[in-house]
Write an enzyme that holds these catalytic residues in place. Structure first.
Site, PDB file in Angstrom:
ATOM      1  N   GLN A  78      -1.492  76.391  26.479  1.00  0.00           N
ATOM      2  CA  GLN A  78      -1.682  77.610  25.693  1.00  0.00           C
ATOM      3  C   GLN A  78      -2.990  78.297  26.088  1.00  0.00           C
ATOM      4  O   GLN A  78      -3.997  78.168  25.407  1.00  0.00           O
ATOM      5  CB  GLN A  78      -1.707  77.222  24.202  1.00  0.00           C
ATOM      6  CG  GLN A  78      -1.704  78.364  23.254  1.00  0.00           C
ATOM      7  CD  GLN A  78      -0.352  79.002  23.141  1.00  0.00           C
ATOM      8  OE1 GLN A  78       0.656  78.319  23.032  1.00  0.00           O
ATOM      9  NE2 GLN A  78      -0.312  80.311  23.172  1.00  0.00           N
ATOM     10  N   PHE A  79      -2.966  79.041  27.180  1.00  0.00           N
ATOM     11  CA  PHE A  79      -4.183  79.713  27.640  1.00  0.00           C
ATOM     12  C   PHE A  79      -4.695  80.737  26.634  1.00  0.00           C
ATOM     13  O   PHE A  79      -5.887  81.057  26.608  1.00  0.00           O
ATOM     14  CB  PHE A  79      -3.973  80.372  29.013  1.00  0.00           C
ATOM     15  CG  PHE A  79      -3.197  81.662  28.984  1.00  0.00           C
ATOM     16  CD1 PHE A  79      -3.850  82.873  28.896  1.00  0.00           C
ATOM     17  CD2 PHE A  79      -1.803  81.649  29.042  1.00  0.00           C
ATOM     18  CE1 PHE A  79      -3.139  84.059  28.863  1.00  0.00           C
ATOM     19  CE2 PHE A  79      -1.088  82.832  29.019  1.00  0.00           C
ATOM     20  CZ  PHE A  79      -1.753  84.042  28.928  1.00  0.00           C
ATOM     21  N   THR A  80      -3.836  81.240  25.761  1.00  0.00           N
ATOM     22  CA  THR A  80      -4.261  82.266  24.811  1.00  0.00           C
ATOM     23  C   THR A  80      -5.253  81.730  23.771  1.00  0.00           C
ATOM     24  O   THR A  80      -5.875  82.517  23.060  1.00  0.00           O
ATOM     25  CB  THR A  80      -3.057  82.917  24.094  1.00  0.00           C
ATOM     26  OG1 THR A  80      -2.341  81.926  23.375  1.00  0.00           O
ATOM     27  CG2 THR A  80      -2.151  83.610  25.092  1.00  0.00           C
TER      28      THR A  80
END
Length: 148
Positions: A78-80
């Site tokens: 989950q890079f966000t």
């Protein structure tokens, strides 16, 4: 490294309508990696997550850890989690690690969970995924390896 963990009664992840991972009882882990993260950060979070006492005992108190309950992990990259919203209306993701490094540490993190005797299901790194879960409790905890 950041992790949002949610205690789950059931959870699944799909890509284009096709299931790629699912669990019944356990934790959904959304994992974000930043530039300065190392295997030590992954080790820290993996141990913390497996041993965090957020599952009910026989008296309804949160005294049991994931490893005590035979629970599983559904792990999603989950890079966000490293989205910076301080300026403007569109998050910038400059704090997220480049895909090669992020994937390497994500895979390593999952291996460390498994080495502690917990089964791990995953999504697919870098893909658009649909995650469904029944948050049990609800219990949601945010962990950051910078705060160790």
């Amino acid at each position: 490294m950041k992790a949002v963990i949610q205690r789950s009664g059931e959870a699944s992840v799909a890509i284009e309508g096709s299931s790629v991972g699912e669990i019944n009882h356990g934790l959904v882990v959304l994992l974000g990696v930043t530039h300065h993260d190392t295997v030590e950060d992954a080790d820290y979070l993996a141990k913390k997550i497996v041993n965090l006492r957020i599952f009910d005992d026989e008296n309804g108190k949160m005294n049991n850890a994931l490893k005590d309950t035979a629970g599983k992990v559904l792990s999603i990259s989950q890079f966000t989690l490293y989205g910076d919203t301080r300026k403007g209306r569109r998050p910038n993701y400059l704090n997220a690690a480049k895909p090669d490094k992020a994937n390497e540490l994500y895979q390593y993190f999952n291996e460390q969970i498994e080495q502690q005797g917990v089964e791990v299901e995953t999504g697919q790194f870098g893909e658009m995924m649909q995650v469904q879960l029944t948050n049990d409790g609800p219990v949601t905890i945010i962990l950051d390896s910078d705060e160790k």
